[in-house]
Write a protein that holds these residues in place. Structure first.
Motif, short mmCIF file in Angstrom:
data_model
loop_
_atom_site.label_atom_id
_atom_site.label_comp_id
_atom_site.label_asym_id
_atom_site.label_seq_id
_atom_site.Cartn_x
_atom_site.Cartn_y
_atom_site.Cartn_z
N LEU A 586 15.25 9.31 -37.44
CA LEU A 586 14.88 7.95 -37.05
C LEU A 586 14.70 7.85 -35.54
CD1 LEU A 586 14.46 4.96 -37.80
CD2 LEU A 586 16.93 4.63 -37.59
N THR A 587 15.61 8.46 -34.78
CA THR A 587 15.49 8.43 -33.33
C THR A 587 14.24 9.15 -32.87
OG1 THR A 587 17.91 8.40 -33.15
CG2 THR A 587 16.68 8.99 -31.18
N ASP A 610 21.72 16.19 -29.78
CA ASP A 610 22.66 17.24 -30.17
C ASP A 610 22.75 17.23 -31.70
OD1 ASP A 610 24.57 19.13 -30.43
OD2 ASP A 610 26.10 18.12 -29.21
N GLU A 611 21.88 17.98 -32.34
CA GLU A 611 21.83 17.96 -33.79
C GLU A 611 23.09 18.55 -34.42
OE1 GLU A 611 18.34 19.73 -35.29
OE2 GLU A 611 16.95 18.52 -34.08
N ASP A 612 23.68 19.55 -33.75
CA ASP A 612 24.89 20.17 -34.30
C ASP A 612 26.04 19.16 -34.39
OD1 ASP A 612 23.54 22.55 -34.49
OD2 ASP A 612 24.22 23.27 -32.52
N ALA A 613 26.14 18.28 -33.37
CA ALA A 613 27.21 17.27 -33.39
C ALA A 613 27.04 16.33 -34.57
CB ALA A 613 27.23 16.50 -32.07
N PHE A 614 25.79 15.92 -34.83
CA PHE A 614 25.55 15.02 -35.95
C PHE A 614 25.67 15.73 -37.30
CE2 PHE A 614 23.67 12.45 -32.63
CZ PHE A 614 24.05 11.16 -33.00
N ARG A 615 25.18 16.97 -37.35
CA ARG A 615 25.24 17.69 -38.62
C ARG A 615 26.67 17.98 -39.04
NH1 ARG A 615 20.34 16.54 -40.47
NH2 ARG A 615 18.68 17.23 -39.06
N GLY A 616 27.56 18.18 -38.06
CA GLY A 616 28.94 18.50 -38.40
C GLY A 616 29.84 17.30 -38.57
N SER A 617 29.33 16.09 -38.32
CA SER A 617 30.19 14.91 -38.42
C SER A 617 30.33 14.45 -39.85
CB SER A 617 29.58 13.77 -37.58
OG SER A 617 28.34 13.39 -38.13
N GLU A 618 31.27 13.58 -40.05
CA GLU A 618 31.51 13.07 -41.39
C GLU A 618 30.46 12.06 -41.81
OE1 GLU A 618 35.39 11.49 -41.57
OE2 GLU A 618 36.40 13.35 -41.05
#
Length: 624
Positions: A586-587, A610-618
């Motif tokens: 969306l961004t 930071d795709e890794d931060a979002f991919r690893g979040s709950e």
């Protein structure tokens, strides 16, 4: 000086007196000290046989007095003695200088001390009481002829005459009154009748108050101090509310028996009454500070005045029902009553009044006998009714048992400020006739003030309507006008807010309805257009024109739907529909909309996520 008397003066000086009054008290103390010393010197000097200024026939005392007046007016010093120099603390100052060598005490052939009429007249000039002292028929009183008065009484009279404090002396079993010139204003119309009369004949209205006090002074020999005591005196033909601070000191004879009372008096009526009236104005200011409706202002004003029945026995407030800051022609005035509790149901104060500028009541039936019309429309600024009882009837006297005989009526006038002109300019209304709208009432020719009501004050039956009293009533009226003006502005703001809210509601309803009306024809247009685009029989030029119409119809439909959504949102009818979305995608899509514009300007557009931060979040997505 007697320690008890000195203690009394200390107590008086500690009370609430101004600097001038304290100075007078100190002068009395000085005079009493001097007369006591002179009395002691006189008694000591009587041991010598001086006859008509002759030589001494007996040995000179060890401590001879410094000054003693004899029949020829001279003051010789006994042989072997040296005249003393008077102390500086005994001088009286420039107000009423009394040289010690002119003390008005003389000796005749006998050794009795007598008041010298010539010395008194020379000392006091044109004062009234010193002359009355020698012209009064004392032989017809229990005091007897003046030349037979005891030395204690002569000393008391001399002390009283030489002081600038209002003072009177009560002497004998019936308390014969002797007073000085400064006491005359306290007596009022009772002077000169009161001079030489018993106390019960002069002040019968306060005899019950002072009888136990006299008993305390006579029986116990105690000095009594009274501070700011309320007394009802009849000194100008009517019962008057008065306040006094006074002390009662016993006078003793040689045998220590009490023969009289020395009473200096300070009238504190003005101080007490003015302080009480300041409290009225203070409470009005505090109680009406945050009121935003005219009804609350009227109720608060009369409830505050209800707490001060000594100055305001009753009060009634009539205010026009509708007041605003627009311009409107004058109509009938509908006035609502706000009254103190004791007259809320009075037959002469109707709950409401209806007055018209072109209809003046001839018999005052519409205004219950009060001249309300003259104040509302006649340009009258004040009405004083001294015949209240005869014209209207009896009203409650507040804290007093008798009914008020006078009432004061004043108009409530509101003044316009520059804010009214600004408001009219903002609304596009005519500013050339800047007036205050009222439902009834009078507006002056310049349109700067308007009468919006009338206030009625009952005058205390124990007070004369003096200029000070009238100024106090004017201050209450001005405060009421200010409070009503503030409340009127608040009501104007609420009225404008309500009008804006009604307009906004109508606008929302209009857009909701018009959006539906726009959507229906657009939907009917899009159906045939889409059918024509599917038809292959059209030439390319016609297809291009049909596509142009179709695109613009879709665009218009999109605008109509957005307008409908906005109207629903404003009306509070929009419901949120939450779905899970990929925040990274969306961004990226949102920023891509601005890429072409940014790069065309020669700028480099970089989106860092930071795709890794979002991919690893709950929470890989968000609800929108």
């Amino acid at each position: 000086m007697d320690p008890e008397v000195r203690l009394l003066f200390d107590e008086i000086l500690a009370t609430r007196l101004d600097d001038h009054q304290k100075a007078l008290i100190q002068r009395i103390e000085t005079l009493l000290s001097r007369t006591q010393r002179q009395d002691e010197q006189t008694k000591q000097y009587e041991k010598q046989d001086f006859v008509d200024g002759g030589a001494a026939l007996s040995p000179t005392p060890t401590h001879a007095p410094s000054i003693v007046m004899i029949s020829d007016g001279t003051s010789p010093a006994p042989s072997g003695s040296t005249p003393d120099t008077p102390d500086t603390e005994d001088t009286l100052g420039e107000t009423n200088p009394i040289p010690s060598n002119t003390l008005p005490l003389t000796r005749a052939g006998s050794s009795r001390t007598k008041l010298s009429q010539e010395a008194i007249e020379n000392l006091f000039g044109d004062r009234i009481i010193p002359k009355m002292l020698f012209s009064h028929d004392w032989a017809s009183t229990e005091l007897g002829p003046l030349d037979q008065w005891p030395e204690t009484l002569l000393t008391s009279v001399y002390t009283m005459l030489t002081t600038d404090v209002p003072t009177h002396i009560l002497w004998g079993p019936t308390f014969i009154m002797i007073y000085n010139d400064h006491y005359i204003p306290i007596l009022g119309a009772k002077h000169p009748y009161a001079f030489g009369k018993p106390f019960h004949m002069v002040w019968p209205e306060i005899l019950d108050l002072f009888t136990p006090i006299f008993q305390t002074v006579y029986e116990k020999g105690q000095t009594v101090l009274i501070q700011d005591t309320q007394m009802t005196l009849i000194r100008y033909g009517y019962p008057e509310e008065c306040y006094f601070t006074l002390s009662l000191s016993p006078y003793r004879k040689d045998d220590l028996s009490i023969s009289g009372i020395f009473i200096p008096v300070f009238e504190t009526t003005a101080n007490v009454v003015n302080e009480r009236r300041l409290m009225v104005l203070r409470d009005l200011s505090v109680q009406t500070e945050n009121l935003t409706t005219i009804h609350n202002v009227g109720s608060c004003i009369v409830s505050t005045l209800d707490s001060y029945p000594l100055d305001i026995p009753f009060a009634a407030l009539y205010i026009a029902d509708k007041i605003s800051s627009a311009t409107q022609s004058l109509e009938e005035a509908h006035l609502t009553l706000y009254a103190t509790k004791n007259v809320a149901d009075h037959r002469s104060l109707p709950k409401g009044l209806t007055l018209a500028p072109n209809r003046k009541p001839d018999d005052d039936k519409d205004s219950a006998g009060f001249p309300f019309w003259d104040l509302m429309y006649g340009g009258v600024n004040e009405v004083v009714m001294t015949d209240l009882i005869q014209r209207i009837g009896e009203f409650p006297g507040g804290s007093w048992p008798d009914a008020p005989h006078t009432a004061v009526l004043m108009p409530l006038i509101l003044r316009l400020d520059s804010s009214s002109s600004d408001e009219q300019a903002e609304t596009g209304s005519d500013t050339t006739n800047n007036t205050l709208q009222i439902s009834g009432g009078s507006i002056n020719s310049k349109g700067r003030t308007a009468v919006v009501g009338v206030i009625v004050f009952g005058v205390s039956p124990r007070k004369n309507l003096s200029p000070t009293y009238k100024s106090f009533l004017h201050l209450i009226t001005k405060h009421a006008e200010g409070s009503i003006a503030v409340a009127q502005r608040y009501e104007d703001q609420r009225r404008r807010a309500d009008q804006l809210a009604a307009i906004d509601k109508a606008k929302t309803a209009f857009f909701s309805n018009i959006s539906h009306e726009f959507r229906t024809p657009l939907t009917l247009m899009l159906g045939p257009l889409e059918d024509e685009l599917v038809d292959s029989q059209h030439d390319p030029a016609s297809v291009q024109r049909i596509q142009l119409v179709h695109r613009n119809a879709l665009r218009l439909l999109k605008l109509v739907n957005a307008l409908l959504e906005f109207s629903r949102l404003e009306a509070g009818r929009t419901k949120a529909n939450f779905v899970v979305v990929d925040i990274i995608r969306l961004t990226t899509d949102l920023t891509a909309l601005f890429r072409s514009s940014i790069e065309s300007a020669g700028l480099r557009f970089v989106v860092s996520i930071d795709e890794d931060a979002f991919r690893g979040s709950e929470f890989p997505g968000v609800f929108v």
